[in-house]
Design a protein around this motif. Structure first.
Motif, short mmCIF file in Angstrom:
data_model
loop_
_atom_site.label_atom_id
_atom_site.label_comp_id
_atom_site.label_asym_id
_atom_site.label_seq_id
_atom_site.Cartn_x
_atom_site.Cartn_y
_atom_site.Cartn_z
N VAL A 1 3.42 10.82 -8.71
CA VAL A 1 2.43 11.35 -8.11
C VAL A 1 2.68 11.51 -6.49
CG1 VAL A 1 -0.13 11.40 -7.55
CG2 VAL A 1 1.15 10.55 -10.01
N CYS A 2 2.84 10.42 -5.78
CA CYS A 2 2.98 10.35 -4.31
C CYS A 2 4.30 10.57 -3.85
CB CYS A 2 2.47 9.08 -3.73
SG CYS A 2 0.78 9.01 -3.94
N GLY A 3 5.40 10.05 -4.59
CA GLY A 3 6.68 10.05 -4.01
C GLY A 3 7.06 11.64 -4.23
N TRP B 1 6.31 3.92 -3.47
CA TRP B 1 5.29 4.82 -3.83
C TRP B 1 4.34 4.02 -4.92
CZ3 TRP B 1 5.02 8.07 -0.02
CH2 TRP B 1 6.37 8.53 0.61
N CYS B 2 3.11 4.26 -4.82
CA CYS B 2 2.29 3.81 -5.99
C CYS B 2 2.83 4.31 -7.54
CB CYS B 2 0.77 4.14 -5.80
SG CYS B 2 0.35 5.98 -6.08
N SER B 3 3.35 5.74 -7.23
CA SER B 3 3.78 6.34 -8.33
C SER B 3 4.87 7.39 -7.77
CB SER B 3 2.67 7.21 -9.00
OG SER B 3 3.12 8.23 -9.90
N ALA C 1 0.79 -1.16 -0.03
CA ALA C 1 -0.18 -0.05 -0.09
C ALA C 1 0.70 0.96 -0.17
CB ALA C 1 -1.01 0.05 1.33
N CYS C 2 0.44 1.99 -0.91
CA CYS C 2 1.37 3.46 -0.73
C CYS C 2 1.23 4.25 0.37
CB CYS C 2 0.60 4.39 -1.85
SG CYS C 2 1.49 5.88 -2.27
N PRO C 3 2.30 4.75 1.16
CA PRO C 3 2.25 5.28 2.30
C PRO C 3 2.02 6.69 2.59
CG PRO C 3 4.68 5.09 1.68
CD PRO C 3 3.58 4.33 0.42
N LEU D 1 -3.57 9.58 2.76
CA LEU D 1 -4.70 9.93 1.86
C LEU D 1 -4.55 9.12 0.39
CD1 LEU D 1 -5.69 13.71 2.19
CD2 LEU D 1 -6.87 11.54 2.94
N CYS D 2 -3.51 8.31 0.31
CA CYS D 2 -3.45 7.47 -0.82
C CYS D 2 -3.76 5.94 -0.57
CB CYS D 2 -2.11 7.73 -1.67
SG CYS D 2 -1.83 6.86 -3.01
N GLY D 3 -2.75 5.18 -0.11
CA GLY D 3 -3.03 3.84 0.51
C GLY D 3 -3.27 2.96 -0.84
ZN LIG Z 1 0.37 6.80 -3.80
#
Ligand SMILES: [Zn+2]
Length: 191
Positions: free
Chosen positions: A172-174, A167-169, A146-148, A151-153
């Motif tokens: 985006v998230c990183g 990160w999921c991306s 799960a992306c840490p 609000l993402c996960g």
């Molecule tokens: Zn993410």
């Protein structure tokens, strides 16, 4: 996110490929909510019913089912956070154990799998748990993470050679997390 995009199970930030085999079902189950922008498909019976039908597990949804599905989903997400370095959450294990009992999962030697003997949504959730358990046994489980970012996960399958993706991306998230850390450091330095 558009409800249809969420239902499709085809949203994979960072151009990642979906999880392999049965893990794809676990990934789709966990990714049934856009935590940041909505919607949550398991908010009501209609959404849960649509998700089940789209994933080949059409079932009559009773009033208590959406809340149960959300609890199992977030317990699975806790395990995926653990796969990404977060501490283990014993409460999540207890939620999943209870759901497995409700599904009456039984080992069946022919196909070599756990099969839910319950009916309805309990059984559908049982299929998701059986897929997770199979991945734990075959060693693929630690790569479903799960992306840490708060609000993402989002659940993603880490195909990097040393299983080091966080990160999921990254874009985006990183990237946002980095910008946030930079901002917090600047603010702290000004005090
Ligand atoms: Zn993410």
């Amino acid at each position: 996110m558009e409800r249809e995009a969420l239902l499709s199970g085809l949203v994979h930030p960072g151009d990642r490929a979906p999880a392999p085999g049965g893990l794809r079902l676990v990934q789709a189950f966990v990714n049934s909510v856009d935590a940041e922008h909505g919607p949550d498909l398991f908010d009501d019976a209609a959404g849960l019913s649509d998700w089940l039908a789209r994933n080949g597990m059409a079932a009559d949804v009773r009033p208590a089912d959406p809340a149960a599905a959300r609890a199992v989903r977030e317990a699975l997400r806790a395990l995926l956070h653990h796969n990404n370095g977060a501490p283990r959450d014993p409460a999540a294990d207890a939620v999943l154990d209870a759901a497995a009992r409700r599904a009456r999962l039984e080992p069946v030697f022919g196909p070599g799998e756990l099969v839910p003997r319950a009916g309805g949504v309990d059984a559908a959730i049982g299929h998701v748990l059986a897929a997770a358990f199979a991945a734990i046994l075959d060693g693929r489980w630690p790569r479903l993470k799960a992306c840490p970012r708060e609000l993402c996960g989002w659940a993603f399958y880490d195909r990097s050679s040393n299983a080091s993706a966080t990160w999921c991306s990254m874009r985006v998230c990183g990237g946002r997390e980095k910008a946030g850390a930079y901002y917090r450091r600047r603010r702290a330095a000004r005090r």
